[in-house]
Design a protein around this motif. Structure first.
Motif, PDB file in Angstrom:
ATOM      1  N   MET A 552      45.739 -79.042  25.235  1.00  0.00           N
ATOM      2  CA  MET A 552      45.386 -79.919  26.348  1.00  0.00           C
ATOM      3  C   MET A 552      46.598 -80.292  27.207  1.00  0.00           C
ATOM      4  O   MET A 552      47.713 -80.408  26.716  1.00  0.00           O
ATOM      5  CB  MET A 552      44.769 -81.230  25.815  1.00  0.00           C
ATOM      6  N   VAL A 553      46.360 -80.476  28.500  1.00  0.00           N
ATOM      7  CA  VAL A 553      47.384 -81.031  29.394  1.00  0.00           C
ATOM      8  C   VAL A 553      46.768 -82.232  30.132  1.00  0.00           C
ATOM      9  O   VAL A 553      45.543 -82.372  30.159  1.00  0.00           O
ATOM     10  CB  VAL A 553      47.892 -79.997  30.432  1.00  0.00           C
ATOM     11  N   GLU A 554      47.647 -83.048  30.696  1.00  0.00           N
ATOM     12  CA  GLU A 554      47.137 -84.211  31.421  1.00  0.00           C
ATOM     13  C   GLU A 554      47.321 -83.984  32.925  1.00  0.00           C
ATOM     14  O   GLU A 554      48.390 -83.552  33.359  1.00  0.00           O
ATOM     15  CB  GLU A 554      47.923 -85.457  30.987  1.00  0.00           C
ATOM     16  N   LEU A 555      46.290 -84.249  33.708  1.00  0.00           N
ATOM     17  CA  LEU A 555      46.383 -84.134  35.166  1.00  0.00           C
ATOM     18  C   LEU A 555      46.315 -85.529  35.788  1.00  0.00           C
ATOM     19  O   LEU A 555      45.379 -86.279  35.524  1.00  0.00           O
ATOM     20  CB  LEU A 555      45.237 -83.287  35.731  1.00  0.00           C
ATOM     21  N   ARG A 556      47.324 -85.851  36.552  1.00  0.00           N
ATOM     22  CA  ARG A 556      47.320 -87.144  37.251  1.00  0.00           C
ATOM     23  C   ARG A 556      47.201 -86.901  38.748  1.00  0.00           C
ATOM     24  O   ARG A 556      47.984 -86.137  39.309  1.00  0.00           O
ATOM     25  CB  ARG A 556      48.619 -87.911  36.988  1.00  0.00           C
ATOM     26  N   ASP A 557      46.244 -87.561  39.325  1.00  0.00           N
ATOM     27  CA  ASP A 557      46.071 -87.452  40.780  1.00  0.00           C
ATOM     28  C   ASP A 557      46.891 -88.551  41.434  1.00  0.00           C
ATOM     29  O   ASP A 557      46.566 -89.733  41.329  1.00  0.00           O
ATOM     30  CB  ASP A 557      44.576 -87.596  41.130  1.00  0.00           C
ATOM     31  N   ARG A 558      47.966 -88.157  42.088  1.00  0.00           N
ATOM     32  CA  ARG A 558      48.894 -89.134  42.657  1.00  0.00           C
ATOM     33  C   ARG A 558      48.239 -89.929  43.786  1.00  0.00           C
ATOM     34  O   ARG A 558      48.584 -91.064  44.048  1.00  0.00           O
ATOM     35  CB  ARG A 558      50.141 -88.393  43.172  1.00  0.00           C
ATOM     36  N   PHE A 559      47.294 -89.291  44.467  1.00  0.00           N
ATOM     37  CA  PHE A 559      46.651 -89.955  45.605  1.00  0.00           C
ATOM     38  C   PHE A 559      45.627 -90.965  45.129  1.00  0.00           C
ATOM     39  O   PHE A 559      45.629 -92.118  45.551  1.00  0.00           O
ATOM     40  CB  PHE A 559      45.998 -88.906  46.523  1.00  0.00           C
ATOM     41  N   VAL A 566      42.713 -82.220  30.260  1.00  0.00           N
ATOM     42  CA  VAL A 566      41.873 -81.023  30.380  1.00  0.00           C
ATOM     43  C   VAL A 566      42.506 -79.873  29.593  1.00  0.00           C
ATOM     44  O   VAL A 566      43.732 -79.848  29.398  1.00  0.00           O
ATOM     45  CB  VAL A 566      41.682 -80.563  31.850  1.00  0.00           C
ATOM     46  N   PRO A 567      41.700 -78.913  29.142  1.00  0.00           N
ATOM     47  CA  PRO A 567      42.275 -77.743  28.464  1.00  0.00           C
ATOM     48  C   PRO A 567      43.191 -76.979  29.440  1.00  0.00           C
ATOM     49  O   PRO A 567      42.898 -76.918  30.640  1.00  0.00           O
ATOM     50  CB  PRO A 567      41.043 -76.895  28.105  1.00  0.00           C
ATOM     51  N   ALA A 568      44.262 -76.412  28.895  1.00  0.00           N
ATOM     52  CA  ALA A 568      45.270 -75.753  29.735  1.00  0.00           C
ATOM     53  C   ALA A 568      44.664 -74.674  30.638  1.00  0.00           C
ATOM     54  O   ALA A 568      45.015 -74.558  31.811  1.00  0.00           O
ATOM     55  CB  ALA A 568      46.368 -75.162  28.861  1.00  0.00           C
ATOM     56  N   ALA A 569      43.739 -73.907  30.089  1.00  0.00           N
ATOM     57  CA  ALA A 569      43.144 -72.821  30.875  1.00  0.00           C
ATOM     58  C   ALA A 569      42.378 -73.378  32.072  1.00  0.00           C
ATOM     59  O   ALA A 569      42.430 -72.831  33.181  1.00  0.00           O
ATOM     60  CB  ALA A 569      42.212 -71.985  30.002  1.00  0.00           C
ATOM     61  N   GLU A 570      41.703 -74.501  31.831  1.00  0.00           N
ATOM     62  CA  GLU A 570      40.949 -75.127  32.908  1.00  0.00           C
ATOM     63  C   GLU A 570      41.902 -75.688  33.959  1.00  0.00           C
ATOM     64  O   GLU A 570      41.622 -75.638  35.165  1.00  0.00           O
ATOM     65  CB  GLU A 570      40.082 -76.239  32.319  1.00  0.00           C
ATOM     66  N   ALA A 571      43.037 -76.206  33.494  1.00  0.00           N
ATOM     67  CA  ALA A 571      44.036 -76.761  34.422  1.00  0.00           C
ATOM     68  C   ALA A 571      44.472 -75.678  35.407  1.00  0.00           C
ATOM     69  O   ALA A 571      44.605 -75.937  36.606  1.00  0.00           O
ATOM     70  CB  ALA A 571      45.231 -77.312  33.656  1.00  0.00           C
TER      71      ALA A 571
END
Ligand code: ATP
Ligand code: MG
Length: 578
Positions: A552-559, A566-571
């Motif tokens: 898993m990786v974490e996605l942060r929306d700065r805006f 989310v799973p890395a592949a999905e990222a």
């Protein structure tokens, strides 16, 4: 493209620069985008230059889309052309003037109307060559009195300036409309909140000049708008709704009364309400008279009296705009000494008329209105001095301040004031410059025609600051995707070798799909890396850390300020689909 933070020429600062007042200035310096060299003179470091280039790209795309053609003129210019239009002198201290080794005068171009008119004169000679619009994205020089807020008001700055050349007014109106549309699309793409305000009073012809103002509490420009009708105008351009003239019949006679110690409006109103005038008096019933000196270029100084209702202050910018192109200054001690009929605190219309001083009044001073005003003697005022009966002004002037709640000139409702930063200006210039250089071409009927010009500017470097001003939070910049220095900011959080390898792979995969990646591969704590990522302001931060062992990786929306795992592949899919 992968940009590795371990080798990027970048140093972020924890503290705000001492000279910075507005957020964009603080953040652009702290995030290492720009560095100060001298007042109003800045260097662009790698990330700043990237954002600047993105803004330029958007500006160019929209200019090209309306058929404007890019050229590039020098910034270093000989004096001659600016002498012809008198701007060598008229531009005043804002013009950078210099000499070459042979003692010839040069200047650093503050704007290029002269040069474009001459360029067209040099290349075109037939009506068949028109219309034509030329533009450049170029460095301008103005020795601004108050350089401010970093790149917001520089002494060296980048402007997109364009100039349209048409054979008739109809063509000019079309070129103007095309620019207006291009600017709307440009500023829309840059994610800006802005308004278009008319920059010239109705008297000078409706839409001949408009300014695009980015809404910002830190703006230097005040504008007003009517929320009901959508009317918006620069304060200088607002026209006052004048009441209808009233009948002079049956109005009481003017009386001169002793009013000791009433040199201020407050004191005068207090006196009036204690004087048994048979009515309640407010400051709006008094007429205050301000004296200025004006001078047309090359002319003599002339005294001008300005009469406005006592409840309003003079707005210096409106006063200056109303008297343009004359220079305006306040009277000095010696001016008063030379003109003893000017009794300070008690100046009235009568002495002005008797001494041949031009007297201009606020549009609210219409025939039949009665005023309490100076009687031209210390300690005396005149009551019920009626306009059109006891004094006749030489004209009206828009010099009084505009206030929240004043009626909109279009009759649509009350005005409210707001602040903005000028990002663009469009202007139907006419033949001022083609006249100056006798730019004539052969018309269809074999006779000469003189092209008419439009001039249009966008503050390209200023836009970088304006976007930062509108798009930031307490932690840092938040670039809109269109101009961000990268698409994804990938943070390697922790020392786990697998996670590091995973992040490297993700970066390579994103790069292969054309995504621009910042890869924070520095030997630094996750806390430092997160803080920098937020400061730099890339729209998405992707954290590869603890969750990696579970894929898993974490996605942060700065805006939006949101975050999810989310799973890395999905990222990879999500980030490259943007
Ligand atoms: P301002 O009222 O802000 O001084 P201006 O009326 O002098 O602007 P123009 O001569 O019309 O501006 O220039 C076109 C554009 O260039 C402006 O709309 C503004 O965005 C930008 N600009 C003007 N002066 C500066 C400056 N000193 N630094 C950065 N950008 C500027
Ligand atoms: Mg200016």
């Amino acid at each position: 493209m992968i940009t590795r933070l371990s080798s990027l020429f970048l140093r972020t600062l924890r503290d705000d620069p001492a000279d910075a007042e507005v957020p964009s200035h603080k953040l652009l310096v702290r995030a290492g985008y720009v560095r100060r060299i001298a007042p109003g003179v800045y260097s662009w470091l790698p990330l700043g230059l990237r954002v600047l280039r993105e803004v330029e790209r958007v500006v160019r795309e929209e200019m090209d889309a309306i058929g404007a053609q890019e050229i590039s003129l020098p910034a270093l210019l000989p004096r001659q052309a600016y002498e012809t239009t008198n701007r060598w002198t008229e531009y005043g201290p804002a013009l950078f003037r210099l000499k070459d080794r042979k003692n010839n005068d040069y200047l650093l171009g503050p704007t290029h109307e002269e040069m474009f008119a001459l360029t067209v004169k040099g290349e075109l000679n037939s009506y068949k060559d028109f219309p034509v619009t030329l533009y450049q994205v170029q460095t301008k020089y103005r020795d601004e009195e108050r350089p401010r807020a970093g790149i917001l008001r520089g002494r060296e700055f980048i402007m997109k300036d364009s100039y349209s050349f048409d054979l008739d007014d109809e063509g000019l109106a079309k070129s103007y409309a095309a620019h207006r549309g291009a600017y709307q699309r440009m500023f829309e793409r840059l994610g800006l909140k802005y308004v278009i305000v008319s920059a010239m009073s109705g008297a000078m012809g409706g839409s001949a000049s408009e300014e695009f103002l980015a809404e910002s509490a830190n703006g230097e420009d005040t504008f007003v708008r009517c929320l009901e009708s959508g009317y918006a105008a620069n304060v200088e351009a607002v026209t006052t709704m004048a009441p209808p003239a009233r009948s002079l019949e049956g109005l009481p006679e003017a009386r001169v009364l002793d009013t000791p110690d009433t040199a201020t409006i407050d004191a005068l109103v207090t006196w009036a309400n204690g004087a048994d005038l048979g009515r309640t008096v407010t400051a709006a019933d008094t007429l205050k008279n301000i004296l200025v000196k004006t001078k047309l270029p090359g002319g003599e100084w002339e005294l001008v009296g300005v009469g406005i209702p006592g409840d309003r202050e003079v707005d210096t910018k409106r006063l200056e705009a109303a008297l343009e192109p004359a220079e305006v200054v306040l009277l000095t001690e010696s001016d008063f000494a030379k003109n003893p009929f000017l009794v300070r605190g008690y100046i009235g219309p009568r002495a002005l008329a008797a001494n041949g001083v031009r007297y201009l009044v606020d549009p609210r001073v219409v025939t039949g209105t009665a005023w309490i005003t100076g009687a031209d003697e210390a300690g005396k005022h005149v009551v019920d001095l009626v306009c059109g009966r006891d004094f006749t002004p030489d004209g009206t002037i828009e010099a009084a301040e505009v206030r929240d709640g004043d009626p909109s000139p279009d009759g649509g409702g009350p005005l409210v004031a707001a602040r903005g930063i000028e990002i663009g200006h469009i202007f139907q210039l006419g033949r001022k410059y083609t006249d100056a250089f006798t730019v004539d071409v052969l018309g269809q009927d074999g006779k000469k025609v003189r092209p008419t010009m439009g001039s249009y500017g966008v503050g390209v470097s200023r836009l970088v600051a304006v976007i930062a001003e509108q798009c930031h939070d307490e932690r840092g910049l938040r670039w809109p995707a269109e101009v961000a220095p990268a698409d994804v900011h990938l943070v390697i959080a922790g020392k786990d070798a697998d996670a590091t390898a995973g992040a490297e792979q993700l970066a390579a995969d994103l790069d292969a799909r054309g995504v621009r990646v910042f890869l924070d591969d520095r030997k630094a704590s996750p806390g430092v890396k997160f803080a920098d990522a937020e400061l730099l302001g890339v729209p998405v931060i992707c954290v590869v850390g603890r969750g990696w062992k579970d894929g898993m990786v974490e996605l942060r929306d700065r805006f939006a300020g949101t975050s999810r795992e989310v799973p890395a592949a999905e990222a990879l899919e999500l980030l490259s689909g943007r």
